[in-house]
Design an enzyme around this catalytic site. Sequence first.
Site, PDB file in Angstrom:
ATOM      1  N   HIS A  19      38.224  16.821 -15.879  1.00  0.00           N
ATOM      2  CA  HIS A  19      38.173  18.282 -15.733  1.00  0.00           C
ATOM      3  C   HIS A  19      38.456  18.953 -17.073  1.00  0.00           C
ATOM      4  CE1 HIS A  19      38.684  22.190 -13.684  1.00  0.00           C
ATOM      5  NE2 HIS A  19      39.627  22.392 -14.603  1.00  0.00           N
ATOM      6  N   GLU A  20      39.539  18.553 -17.696  1.00  0.00           N
ATOM      7  CA  GLU A  20      39.903  19.161 -18.984  1.00  0.00           C
ATOM      8  C   GLU A  20      38.921  18.774 -20.078  1.00  0.00           C
ATOM      9  OE1 GLU A  20      41.957  21.459 -18.919  1.00  0.00           O
ATOM     10  OE2 GLU A  20      42.794  21.038 -16.937  1.00  0.00           O
ATOM     11  N   HIS A  26      36.105  21.340 -20.235  1.00  0.00           N
ATOM     12  CA  HIS A  26      36.479  22.531 -21.013  1.00  0.00           C
ATOM     13  C   HIS A  26      36.467  22.214 -22.510  1.00  0.00           C
ATOM     14  CE1 HIS A  26      37.516  24.783 -17.489  1.00  0.00           C
ATOM     15  NE2 HIS A  26      38.565  24.040 -17.160  1.00  0.00           N
TER      16      HIS A  26
END
Length: 697
Positions: A31-32, A35
């Site tokens: 998820h990170e 980003h």
Amino acid sequence: MAILLNILPSIDSLINISYVILGLGLVIFFHELGHFAVAKWCNVFVERFSIGFGPILLSRKWGETEYALSAIPFGGYVKMLGQDDMDPAQMSDEDIAEDPRSYTAKKVWQRMAIISAGVIMNVITAMLFFAAAFTMGVQKSPPIVGSTEIGMPAWEAGLEEGDEILTIDGKKMTSYEDIYLSVALSSGPLEVVVKKWSGEVKTLTISPDQTGMRRQIGVSPARSLELANFPAEIPLTSTGSAAENADPPFKAQDKIVSVDDVPLQHFYELQNYLARNSEKEVDFKVVRTVGKEGRNPQTEELTIHVPTNRMLELGAVMDIGTIKFIKRDSPAQKAGLKVGDKISLVTLGDQELEVGRELDPFRLPEFLAREHGKKVILYVRREAEEAAGGAVKPAAGGADEKKGLLKIEIVPDDIPAWTEFPSGKDTPLSAPCIGVAYEITRTVLHVKPGSPAEGKLKVGDRIRAIEYLPPPKEGNAAKKTDSSEELRIEFADAQHKDRPTDWAYSFLFIQTHRDYQVKLSVSREGEKETLDFLLTPEADENNPWYFTKRGFSPGYQMTELIAGSFGESIPMGLHHTKNKILEIYSTLRSLVRGDLSFKNFRGPLGIAKIAYTVAQHGLAELLLFLGILSVNLAVLNFLPIPVLDGGHMVFLIWEGVTGKKPTEKVLAAATYVGVLFILGLIGLVMYLDIFIHGLTD
């Protein structure tokens, strides 16, 4: 060597824990990473990439970015220049916005891409987790009914053991999990298409029960002909049961292929045979794995002789209560029986028996089942209040003047007794052959001579509580039993109306815990205090009565969903991802409407426990769980809540439409609200994990 063998289970546990930590870490990491990667692609200065929140435990700087592992493992963050959830002032700082490498200096579409990248990455990784799991093969319970809970919507609609649920509201059911979710996330009556085990296809309308934490219809997964594979400390057979006395003994994962030379394909066929032949000793033919040569298991076929299970009794015959539930389209409904009726007399030819004194209410289902296809006359009490005065009189129309009772003619179906069992402390007893479930009261109407109750209980005694006492410990270890804990049930009275009222479950418990003693607390007319009596349940040798269960533990029926190749697994993974996203949104909708209780949620402790349990079933199951977790993270993160990605997206949409950034005051207020909401949510799920779901046990 002995020491090494003793620590092997610990090594297995450590491996499973390692899988869980790695898997949960990967979900957060990807998820990170989404980003981070898009931020770098947009030339944004990334100050820190952290897995976890709070104090930094480990960190290292590569290039311009600090990579950290933080103390609170509830997620992670990517800290960019001009974007800090804990310092919303950066979002409106004009000096920072002038830096071309700041987040706020980028175009709206670039910031949208950065914010949404984490969610998109989670959806992609979920699809890959699912695809990898399907490549390895995933075990699923098929959409077949194992049993129905007496009185619940599925039971009342006529669903039976062995029925296959084809569709619910037009949606194809591929596993039992589909049934569970379709019911839990429904909003009204369900149209259920069922294939009966006889081959007939029927369409039923079922309205789910909404009294619990979620909507449910009261079905359980199908059982298998293969015996369960319990850990060594859990017995495969009930203590004192026929299965425990089988010759030779049963072993875990024995597969039953026939009984008395009758071939079997499904567990419900075995259950039906045993119910119809409960008075017979039977021979099971089983296939047993005895070793492996490479990938091919070595098996042997053997015959296991299993004696009968006599019903255990206390010798106190209780009064029958009223009918609580009636199945749809059953002989009872067709004959005119109604909820609230009390079956008082049963007649067959010249034989007339008063239920409670001459016919034990527990034996009524057996009596009726023996008369299937024949006309049986029931005399029932149907009380109706007169409009004036409130006096009670027999129902008019069809009432037998001689007895003051309503006469009902009924023809039982060919369904054996004791194929449906009370599932809870206040569940009534079922007579499947006529389709009713009736209460058993705790008032003693008769005490059998020579029984454990003789000389202790008296007619008119009222049972106030029952306590089940396991056998005493032998030496330093407890004797092998189905449960090592004492159990006490206190029944309803004037002060405690929320307690159970029915005796049926208590009687069933005696049959499944055959080495337990029973302590009864009773109230008796003329006595101020309750009286306690210790009884040892016994079989009535003069009036043989047999239990339909033999005392072995079957596993659950499973089918394998497996892709032929990784290329074939991708569409399966995409389909599963799409379904899970829709299910999560349906779950949130049901939560908002009040159809689903928030108590169903799990927090980080619950997720970790589930992940550990799943890891024990193999890597494929863990990958499937991680895929589900990734989808959850994607959907929940994109909700329009400040601090979450969805909240940031709302502000970006506002900026894109109006051409103006939100003010610092608006951003600060939204951030504080979002932080308080997230902290409250964390507190709630932690409370649920510890105090509701009992993860401290």
